[in-house]
Write a protein that holds these residues in place. Sequence first.
Motif, PDB file in Angstrom:
ATOM      1  N   GLU A 147       0.825  -1.206   0.000  1.00 49.45           N
ATOM      2  CA  GLU A 147       0.000   0.000   0.000  1.00 49.45           C
ATOM      3  C   GLU A 147       0.863   1.261   0.000  1.00 49.45           C
ATOM      4  OE1 GLU A 147      -3.749   1.947  -0.008  1.00 49.45           O
ATOM      5  OE2 GLU A 147      -3.306  -0.189  -0.169  1.00 49.45           O
ATOM      6  N   ASP A 148       1.914   1.249   0.808  1.00 56.64           N
ATOM      7  CA  ASP A 148       2.784   2.427   0.947  1.00 56.64           C
ATOM      8  C   ASP A 148       3.663   2.662  -0.275  1.00 56.64           C
ATOM      9  OD1 ASP A 148       1.727   2.808   3.443  1.00 56.64           O
ATOM     10  OD2 ASP A 148       3.448   1.989   4.538  1.00 56.64           O
ATOM     11  N   ILE A 200       2.857   1.453  -3.599  1.00 64.72           N
ATOM     12  CA  ILE A 200       2.202   1.186  -4.881  1.00 64.72           C
ATOM     13  C   ILE A 200       2.378   2.350  -5.861  1.00 64.72           C
ATOM     14  CG2 ILE A 200      -0.095   2.072  -4.298  1.00 64.72           C
ATOM     15  CD1 ILE A 200      -1.226  -0.465  -5.651  1.00 64.72           C
ATOM     16  N   ASP A 201       2.405   3.571  -5.363  1.00 67.40           N
ATOM     17  CA  ASP A 201       2.606   4.712  -6.258  1.00 67.40           C
ATOM     18  C   ASP A 201       4.005   4.682  -6.860  1.00 67.40           C
ATOM     19  OD1 ASP A 201       0.052   5.669  -5.794  1.00 67.40           O
ATOM     20  OD2 ASP A 201       0.676   6.904  -4.102  1.00 67.40           O
ATOM     21  N   GLY A 211      -0.436   4.632 -12.807  1.00 64.89           N
ATOM     22  CA  GLY A 211      -1.227   3.785 -11.931  1.00 64.89           C
ATOM     23  C   GLY A 211      -2.391   3.088 -12.595  1.00 64.89           C
ATOM     24  N   ALA A 212      -3.551   3.164 -11.937  1.00 64.28           N
ATOM     25  CA  ALA A 212      -4.722   2.397 -12.372  1.00 64.28           C
ATOM     26  C   ALA A 212      -5.222   2.811 -13.749  1.00 64.28           C
ATOM     27  CB  ALA A 212      -5.843   2.533 -11.349  1.00 64.28           C
ATOM     28  N   GLN A 250     -10.934  -2.666   2.034  1.00 61.14           N
ATOM     29  CA  GLN A 250     -11.018  -1.475   1.182  1.00 61.14           C
ATOM     30  C   GLN A 250     -10.661  -0.208   1.939  1.00 61.14           C
ATOM     31  OE1 GLN A 250     -14.800  -1.029  -0.735  1.00 61.14           O
ATOM     32  NE2 GLN A 250     -14.109   0.630  -2.074  1.00 61.14           N
ATOM     33  N   ASN A 275      -6.614  -0.816   2.992  1.00 59.54           N
ATOM     34  CA  ASN A 275      -5.715  -0.994   1.840  1.00 59.54           C
ATOM     35  C   ASN A 275      -6.405  -0.542   0.564  1.00 59.54           C
ATOM     36  OD1 ASN A 275      -5.636  -3.942   3.543  1.00 59.54           O
ATOM     37  ND2 ASN A 275      -3.781  -2.697   3.568  1.00 59.54           N
ATOM     38  N   LYS A 327      -5.603   1.337  -2.040  1.00 60.27           N
ATOM     39  CA  LYS A 327      -4.874   1.299  -3.309  1.00 60.27           C
ATOM     40  C   LYS A 327      -4.707  -0.133  -3.808  1.00 60.27           C
ATOM     41  CE  LYS A 327      -2.327   5.568  -2.334  1.00 60.27           C
ATOM     42  NZ  LYS A 327      -1.001   6.165  -2.080  1.00 60.27           N
ATOM     43  N   SER A 372      -8.164  -1.375  -4.944  1.00 63.93           N
ATOM     44  CA  SER A 372      -8.551  -0.828  -6.254  1.00 63.93           C
ATOM     45  C   SER A 372      -7.752  -1.477  -7.374  1.00 63.93           C
ATOM     46  CB  SER A 372      -8.341   0.690  -6.270  1.00 63.93           C
ATOM     47  OG  SER A 372      -9.196   1.320  -5.343  1.00 63.93           O
ATOM     48  N   TRP A 373      -6.467  -1.689  -7.137  1.00 62.55           N
ATOM     49  CA  TRP A 373      -5.590  -2.298  -8.137  1.00 62.55           C
ATOM     50  C   TRP A 373      -6.084  -3.701  -8.493  1.00 62.55           C
ATOM     51  CZ3 TRP A 373       0.118  -4.053  -6.869  1.00 62.55           C
ATOM     52  CH2 TRP A 373       0.733  -4.506  -8.049  1.00 62.55           C
TER      53      TRP A 373
END
Length: 234
Positions: free
Chosen positions: A139-140, A142-143, A151-152, A188, A191, A193, A196-197
Amino acid sequence: MEEEINKVTLHGMWASTYSKRVELALSIKGVPFEYVEEDLINKSPSLLQYNPVHKKVPVLVHNGKSICESMVIVEYIDETWKNEPRLLPDDPYKRARVRFWADFFHQKVLPCLLNLVISEGDRQNKCVGEFQKKLKILEDNIDEMFVDDQGASRIKEGRVGMLDIIALTVLGAYKAQEEVIGFKIIDQNKNPKVFSWVNALLEQPKFKELVPPHDKVVSLLLYLKQNNIKLAPN
């Protein structure tokens, strides 16, 4: 003769996380292949011939030569069929970054998740804590994983790569896993991100058709849990 020379065959198993990685890679790259479903209790002579060291799926046979280990096979596919979409970046640093996070999923997240699914009582509580730590790391970061790929949004455009394949095959069955253990695996709220991923990937047409049926996955996980069967990375 040319068709036989270029023939691609995948020896796999319907529920194997590792086999699905290879199926997804071949599908994304548009590579025609013959699929051979293996019975891992009664392994075929071909599987034992093509993977005499580990005797496991997946095995990719191309030009009569076998390639083993899912992560190795995915890279082989991307290097052999150089058409778009590329599964790994061309830039060496970006490729190294993808390999790092793919390995984190493969070596850290997946074994932790499998231990969580088959565990009970105090051991399960410990596994939950360990798994949540791994999810927080994802989560920390993912960007950072997709900083150059928007990203998405790139997933919505169908631009998926190696990390997406690994993420889907590790976390894509989270609903079946939650049904077996009785509580949320990917929250959700905690976490968002990662949630959503994974769900964006599950909506991809190519991925949808290759995701194993929910009920069959639940049955398999219950069998693994009841028999305390651990699966080794491949």
